[in-house]
Design an enzyme around this catalytic site. Structure first.
Site, PDB file in Angstrom:
ATOM      1  N   GLY A 187       0.775  -1.243   0.000  1.00 57.84           N
ATOM      2  CA  GLY A 187       0.000   0.000   0.000  1.00 57.84           C
ATOM      3  C   GLY A 187       0.804   1.289   0.000  1.00 57.84           C
ATOM      4  O   GLY A 187       0.299   2.338   0.412  1.00 57.84           O
ATOM      5  N   SER A 188       2.045   1.245  -0.491  1.00 56.36           N
ATOM      6  CA  SER A 188       2.838   2.490  -0.440  1.00 56.36           C
ATOM      7  C   SER A 188       2.339   3.516  -1.464  1.00 56.36           C
ATOM      8  O   SER A 188       2.400   4.721  -1.200  1.00 56.36           O
ATOM      9  CB  SER A 188       4.331   2.196  -0.637  1.00 56.36           C
ATOM     10  OG  SER A 188       4.611   1.786  -1.938  1.00 56.36           O
ATOM     11  N   ASN A 189       1.850   3.073  -2.594  1.00 60.23           N
ATOM     12  CA  ASN A 189       1.280   4.041  -3.554  1.00 60.23           C
ATOM     13  C   ASN A 189      -0.014   4.640  -3.010  1.00 60.23           C
ATOM     14  O   ASN A 189      -0.259   5.840  -3.145  1.00 60.23           O
ATOM     15  CB  ASN A 189       1.037   3.373  -4.910  1.00 60.23           C
ATOM     16  CG  ASN A 189       2.294   3.333  -5.746  1.00 60.23           C
ATOM     17  OD1 ASN A 189       2.759   4.364  -6.245  1.00 60.23           O
ATOM     18  ND2 ASN A 189       2.890   2.151  -5.884  1.00 60.23           N
TER      19      ASN A 189
ATOM     20  N   ARG B 130      -5.226  -8.310  -9.020  1.00 63.43           N
ATOM     21  CA  ARG B 130      -6.269  -9.066  -9.716  1.00 63.43           C
ATOM     22  C   ARG B 130      -6.582  -8.389 -11.034  1.00 63.43           C
ATOM     23  O   ARG B 130      -6.526  -7.164 -11.156  1.00 63.43           O
ATOM     24  CB  ARG B 130      -7.564  -9.089  -8.879  1.00 63.43           C
ATOM     25  CG  ARG B 130      -7.522  -9.985  -7.673  1.00 63.43           C
ATOM     26  CD  ARG B 130      -8.859  -9.926  -6.944  1.00 63.43           C
ATOM     27  NE  ARG B 130      -9.981 -10.331  -7.779  1.00 63.43           N
ATOM     28  CZ  ARG B 130     -10.381 -11.579  -7.943  1.00 63.43           C
ATOM     29  NH1 ARG B 130      -9.780 -12.554  -7.314  1.00 63.43           N
ATOM     30  NH2 ARG B 130     -11.401 -11.854  -8.737  1.00 63.43           N
TER      31      ARG B 130
ATOM     32  N   ASN C 215      -4.358   2.820 -13.055  1.00 66.57           N
ATOM     33  CA  ASN C 215      -3.434   1.852 -12.480  1.00 66.57           C
ATOM     34  C   ASN C 215      -2.012   2.383 -12.606  1.00 66.57           C
ATOM     35  O   ASN C 215      -1.738   3.217 -13.466  1.00 66.57           O
ATOM     36  CB  ASN C 215      -3.553   0.528 -13.258  1.00 66.57           C
ATOM     37  CG  ASN C 215      -2.620  -0.545 -12.725  1.00 66.57           C
ATOM     38  OD1 ASN C 215      -2.490  -0.734 -11.515  1.00 66.57           O
ATOM     39  ND2 ASN C 215      -1.951  -1.252 -13.626  1.00 66.57           N
TER      40      ASN C 215
ATOM     41  N   HIS D  16       1.973   0.995 -13.120  1.00 61.28           N
ATOM     42  CA  HIS D  16       2.747  -0.183 -13.502  1.00 61.28           C
ATOM     43  C   HIS D  16       4.234   0.173 -13.433  1.00 61.28           C
ATOM     44  O   HIS D  16       4.638   1.233 -13.924  1.00 61.28           O
ATOM     45  CB  HIS D  16       2.359  -0.610 -14.927  1.00 61.28           C
ATOM     46  CG  HIS D  16       3.085  -1.841 -15.355  1.00 61.28           C
ATOM     47  ND1 HIS D  16       2.783  -3.083 -14.857  1.00 61.28           N
ATOM     48  CD2 HIS D  16       4.117  -2.011 -16.212  1.00 61.28           C
ATOM     49  CE1 HIS D  16       3.600  -3.970 -15.397  1.00 61.28           C
ATOM     50  NE2 HIS D  16       4.414  -3.352 -16.224  1.00 61.28           N
TER      51      HIS D  16
ATOM     52  N   ASP E 137      -2.588  -4.009 -18.667  1.00 62.01           N
ATOM     53  CA  ASP E 137      -1.640  -2.882 -18.774  1.00 62.01           C
ATOM     54  C   ASP E 137      -1.631  -2.263 -20.172  1.00 62.01           C
ATOM     55  O   ASP E 137      -0.572  -1.871 -20.678  1.00 62.01           O
ATOM     56  CB  ASP E 137      -0.215  -3.328 -18.381  1.00 62.01           C
ATOM     57  CG  ASP E 137      -0.153  -3.869 -16.965  1.00 62.01           C
ATOM     58  OD1 ASP E 137      -0.896  -3.359 -16.102  1.00 62.01           O
ATOM     59  OD2 ASP E 137       0.630  -4.804 -16.712  1.00 62.01           O
TER      60      ASP E 137
ATOM     61  N   GLU F  97       7.247   6.296  -8.578  1.00 64.40           N
ATOM     62  CA  GLU F  97       5.815   5.945  -8.520  1.00 64.40           C
ATOM     63  C   GLU F  97       5.079   6.852  -7.543  1.00 64.40           C
ATOM     64  O   GLU F  97       3.979   7.332  -7.823  1.00 64.40           O
ATOM     65  CB  GLU F  97       5.642   4.486  -8.082  1.00 64.40           C
ATOM     66  CG  GLU F  97       6.106   3.472  -9.109  1.00 64.40           C
ATOM     67  CD  GLU F  97       5.787   2.043  -8.676  1.00 64.40           C
ATOM     68  OE1 GLU F  97       4.688   1.788  -8.170  1.00 64.40           O
ATOM     69  OE2 GLU F  97       6.656   1.167  -8.865  1.00 64.40           O
TER      70      GLU F  97
END
Ligand code: GRF
Length: 205
Positions: free
Chosen positions: A12-14, A96, A112, A114, A150, A179
């Protein structure tokens, strides 16, 4: 104001970077809910400490197909007013693949991050893929989620140089720093309605 739902599976760092950016009033969005598909995701505690509501929808042992599972996610998102009209869904290490129905319901409202410069190295172990390929540069990409893996329109990218002695870990660490800058910035652009999608491209104003 838009309502934000963040989907996580682990560290959960982002998510933390986004939530802290919101707290510092850098992003005009209301952080409504953090949802994890794993009960032991470390990010859940971080979200709670920051005063954000959390829900767990365990995916392991879930009886039903992908669409059934995603229906549960959608129900929870809507419960917290993250709707297809005024919501943004951020995938932040959510491990997922989304069902086509979920993507369709929240069309152009799911983003998202990546850890590679897409379209290079999609899927799992992106940092290892970059090293094994011998890339001199990698980085991260924030993109809209479409029905592929992606493949959706790119919003922002940041570049990281790959060093000769990089391991998957050392490269991942340096990419992660980028990020944490890039993802909140992309959320801000979305919240401020500065992103327009034209086919495969986004135009940022
Ligand atoms: C990040 O490297 C992100 O790019 C990828 O999964 C990782 C999640 O890390 N999609 P965290 O949970 O945000 O710390």
């Amino acid at each position: 104001m838009l309502n934000l739902g963040i989907l996580i599976s682990g560290r959960g760092s982002n998510m933390e970077a986004i939530l802290k950016s919101i707290k510092r009033k850098k992003i005009p969005i209301n952080p409504s809910i953090v949802i994890s598909n794993k009960a032991d995701a470390k990010g859940l505690k971080i979200a709670q400490k920051l005063g954000i509501k959390t829900e767990i929808i365990e995916s392991r042992g879930f009886k039903g197909n992908r669409q059934d599972y995603d229906k549960k996610i959608i129900t929870v998102l809507k419960k917290y007013k993250v709707t297809p009209n005024n919501g943004l869904v951020c995938l932040a290490g959510f491990m997922r693949i989304l069902s086509p129905e979920f993507v369709k319901t929240y069309k152009n409202r799911i983003i998202n991050i990546h850890p590679a410069l897409l379209p290079a190295f999609p899927g799992l172990d992106a940092q290892k893929q970059a090293i094994d390929y011998g890339s001199k540069y990698s980085g991260c990409t924030v993109h809209f989620v479409d029905s592929g893996v992606d493949t959706g329109p790119i919003i922002l990218q940041a570049i990281v140089k790959v060093k000769n002695n990089d391991t998957e870990d050392t490269l991942a660490k340096r990419i992660l720093v980028k990020e944490h800058q890039t993802y909140p910035e992309a959320v801000r652009l979305f919240a401020e309605k500065k992103i327009k999608i034209h086919g495969k491209k986004t135009i940022i104003s």
